[in-house]
Design a protein around this motif. Structure first.
Motif, short mmCIF file in Angstrom:
data_model
loop_
_atom_site.label_atom_id
_atom_site.label_comp_id
_atom_site.label_asym_id
_atom_site.label_seq_id
_atom_site.Cartn_x
_atom_site.Cartn_y
_atom_site.Cartn_z
N ASP A 165 0.86 -1.18 0.00
CA ASP A 165 0.00 0.00 0.00
C ASP A 165 0.91 1.23 0.00
O ASP A 165 2.09 1.14 0.35
N LEU A 166 0.38 2.37 -0.39
CA LEU A 166 1.20 3.57 -0.52
C LEU A 166 1.36 4.31 0.81
O LEU A 166 2.19 5.22 0.91
N GLU A 167 0.58 3.92 1.84
CA GLU A 167 0.70 4.58 3.14
C GLU A 167 1.90 4.07 3.94
O GLU A 167 2.50 4.81 4.71
N SER A 168 2.24 2.79 3.77
CA SER A 168 3.37 2.22 4.52
C SER A 168 4.49 1.72 3.62
O SER A 168 5.59 1.46 4.09
N TRP A 169 4.21 1.54 2.33
CA TRP A 169 5.09 0.92 1.35
C TRP A 169 5.23 -0.59 1.61
O TRP A 169 5.99 -1.26 0.94
N SER A 182 16.58 6.95 4.21
CA SER A 182 15.67 8.03 3.85
C SER A 182 15.26 7.84 2.39
O SER A 182 16.12 7.78 1.51
N THR A 183 13.97 7.70 2.17
CA THR A 183 13.49 7.39 0.83
C THR A 183 12.40 8.36 0.41
O THR A 183 11.70 8.94 1.26
N MET A 184 12.25 8.51 -0.90
CA MET A 184 11.23 9.40 -1.44
C MET A 184 10.82 8.93 -2.83
O MET A 184 11.52 8.12 -3.45
N THR A 185 9.67 9.39 -3.27
CA THR A 185 9.26 9.16 -4.65
C THR A 185 9.23 10.49 -5.39
O THR A 185 9.04 11.56 -4.77
N VAL A 186 9.45 10.41 -6.70
CA VAL A 186 9.44 11.63 -7.52
C VAL A 186 8.43 11.47 -8.65
O VAL A 186 8.25 10.38 -9.20
N ASP A 187 7.76 12.57 -8.96
CA ASP A 187 6.84 12.63 -10.09
C ASP A 187 7.62 13.22 -11.26
O ASP A 187 7.88 14.43 -11.29
N SER A 188 7.99 12.38 -12.20
CA SER A 188 8.88 12.83 -13.29
C SER A 188 8.20 13.86 -14.19
O SER A 188 8.87 14.72 -14.76
N GLU A 189 6.87 13.82 -14.29
CA GLU A 189 6.18 14.80 -15.12
C GLU A 189 6.24 16.19 -14.49
O GLU A 189 6.45 17.18 -15.17
N LYS A 190 6.08 16.24 -13.17
CA LYS A 190 6.14 17.54 -12.49
C LYS A 190 7.57 18.07 -12.38
O LYS A 190 7.81 19.27 -12.48
N LEU A 191 8.53 17.16 -12.18
CA LEU A 191 9.92 17.58 -11.95
C LEU A 191 10.73 17.69 -13.24
O LEU A 191 11.74 18.39 -13.27
N GLY A 192 10.32 16.96 -14.24
CA GLY A 192 11.09 16.96 -15.48
C GLY A 192 12.29 16.04 -15.45
O GLY A 192 13.09 16.01 -16.40
N VAL A 193 12.46 15.28 -14.37
CA VAL A 193 13.54 14.29 -14.27
C VAL A 193 12.99 13.03 -13.62
O VAL A 193 12.03 13.08 -12.85
N THR A 194 13.60 11.89 -13.94
CA THR A 194 13.17 10.63 -13.35
C THR A 194 13.99 10.32 -12.10
O THR A 194 15.03 10.94 -11.85
N ALA A 195 13.53 9.33 -11.35
CA ALA A 195 14.25 8.88 -10.16
C ALA A 195 15.66 8.42 -10.54
O ALA A 195 16.64 8.75 -9.88
N ALA A 207 8.78 19.95 0.50
CA ALA A 207 7.79 20.92 0.01
C ALA A 207 7.83 21.09 -1.51
O ALA A 207 6.98 21.78 -2.08
N ILE A 208 8.81 20.47 -2.16
CA ILE A 208 8.91 20.59 -3.62
C ILE A 208 7.79 19.79 -4.27
O ILE A 208 7.60 18.60 -3.98
N GLU A 209 7.03 20.45 -5.14
CA GLU A 209 5.94 19.76 -5.82
C GLU A 209 6.53 18.70 -6.74
O GLU A 209 7.35 19.00 -7.60
N GLY A 210 6.12 17.46 -6.53
CA GLY A 210 6.66 16.35 -7.31
C GLY A 210 7.56 15.44 -6.50
O GLY A 210 8.01 14.41 -6.99
N ILE A 211 7.85 15.83 -5.25
CA ILE A 211 8.62 14.97 -4.34
C ILE A 211 7.75 14.59 -3.15
O ILE A 211 7.13 15.46 -2.52
N ASP A 212 7.67 13.32 -2.87
CA ASP A 212 6.95 12.83 -1.69
C ASP A 212 7.89 11.96 -0.87
O ASP A 212 8.38 10.93 -1.35
N MET A 213 8.17 12.38 0.36
CA MET A 213 9.01 11.59 1.26
C MET A 213 8.22 10.37 1.75
O MET A 213 7.00 10.42 1.85
#
Length: 378
Positions: A105-109, A292-305, A272-278
């Motif tokens: 699940d996305l709440e706990s990974w 320490s892990t995070m996910t990135v939204d490549s469409e919002k950031l313009g770069v992939t993980a 607080a960066i839009e496109g990054i979720d810790m």
């Protein structure tokens, strides 16, 4: 220079380890038994509140023995978290059993109660229930143990809690690794504390831990001669390695605090960066923040993980993608997989990053990591 490399997570000695290792030499207890082993087991037992503990050569060995003691055999089925390191799943194959992988699940990974219930219903209809469920606590975060344990209890299937990465974490005030029939910890070189290589199996069932101890020492019967009535393994931890563990246990809580401080600095700078979720922390839990892990939204950031990982590598900074899920590993492509409505494990793998989380890393070094990420994003 290698000395300046910023590492993901490396051994961090507390200062008393050499004293206990020297004690092993001074008393000539170099074998896989002795005072250090006994004391290390007792430290982990007391810290976690478990009734019994057995020190082993690795966390993988602990999972292998746990599944063996639960009667897992050729052609049996074992449910297992998909988003994990392969050590969670390999012991299923050691015993000739068939792994069935469960989404996160996305709440706990961690293992999704929704996906687990789906798997149980499907296998009940097939008339083949699993012999065990391996629930992993990823990166130091506890899974949703109340919901998961309730499902497993409903179907009367025992749980092996793979807490390899989560020593020192808690779920609703209860220590990670103490929910299932067995809990497993790892003390590999990159873990929150280390014995160089090693592990521990814990349980409230003291009789089962005595059986684990016998299994781990070649299943030798109590006889003057060498007699064996069942299959055993050579899985005991050495007294020297246990000496390192004794010293490490003395700084465990300090290490957890340091790991959480590292995460907090990342969250403050990047969260607080839009496109990054810790990586979230479940309500009423205490995440040890091993990595320490995070996910990135490549469409919002313009770069992939992966591009972030590669950019950091150019500055001699070690970061990694999140574990590649078992259900898309070449070894396991034929295995069953139960997901939520979306494949969350695959999403976390494709968009997740493990940031440098080394407790020897200085604040300045961590600020360099952050500045390198910001440089790529701007």
């Amino acid at each position: 220079m290698e000395e300046s490399r910023i590492l993901l997570s490396s051994p961090h000695m507390g200062g008393t380890e050499e004293k206990y290792v020297q004690e092993a030499f001074d008393t000539n207890w170099i074998a896989p038994l002795g005072n250090n082993v006994n004391e290390f087991e007792n430290q982990v037992k007391v810290f976690t509140g478990s009734n019994a503990a057995c020190a082993l050569s690795s966390g993988t060995a602990g999972i292998h023995i746990a599944l063996d003691l639960l009667g897992v055999q050729q052609d049996d089925v074992v449910f297992c978290s998909s988003l994990t390191f392969i050590a969670s799943a390999n012991p299923i194959l050691y015993l000739g059993a068939e792994p069935v992988f469960i989404d996160s699940d996305l709440e706990s990974w961690n293992m999704s109660p929704i996906a687990l219930e789906k798997a149980f219903k499907a296998y009940k209809e097939r008339g083949k229930m699993p012999k065990a469920v391996v629930i992993v606590n990823l990166y130091g975060q506890s899974a949703k143990m109340d919901e998961l344990m309730a499902i497993c209890d409903k179907y009367n299937v025992p749980v092996v809690e793979d807490a390899a990465e989560s020593l020192g974490a808690t779920y609703k005030g209860k220590m990670s690794g103490t929910f299932g029939k067995f809990g497993i910890f790892s003390f590999n070189g990159n873990k929150i504390i280390t014995t160089s290589g090693g592990g521990m199996i814990v349980s409230d069932d003291e009789e089962m831990i005595q059986k684990a101890l016998k299994k781990a020492t070649q299943a030798r019967d109590q006889a003057v001669h060498y007699q064996h009535s069942e299959v055993g393994y050579n899985y005991r931890l050495s007294n020297i390695s246990a000496g390192i563990g004794r010293g490490q246990m003395e700084v465990l809580e300090q290490r957890v605090n340091e790991k959480r401080e590292i995460f907090d600095r990342y969250e403050s700078a990047l969260g607080a960066i839009e496109g990054i979720d810790m990586m979230p922390e479940l309500e009423d839990t205490y995440h040890n923040r091993w990595l320490s892990t995070m996910t990135v939204d490549s469409e919002k950031l313009g770069v992939t993980a992966l591009e972030i990982v590669e950019h950091l590598a150019q500055s001699n900074i070690e970061a990694r993608p999140v574990w590649k899920p078992m259900h898309i590993q070449p070894l396991f492509v034929e295995c069953d997989y139960f997901s939520e409505s979306e494949d969350n494990s695959k999403y976390l793998y494709e968009n997740g990053i493990c940031l440098p989380s080394d407790t020897k890393m200085t604040v300045n070094q961590q600020e360099l990591v952050i500045s390198q990420i910001n440089e790529l994003l701007n």
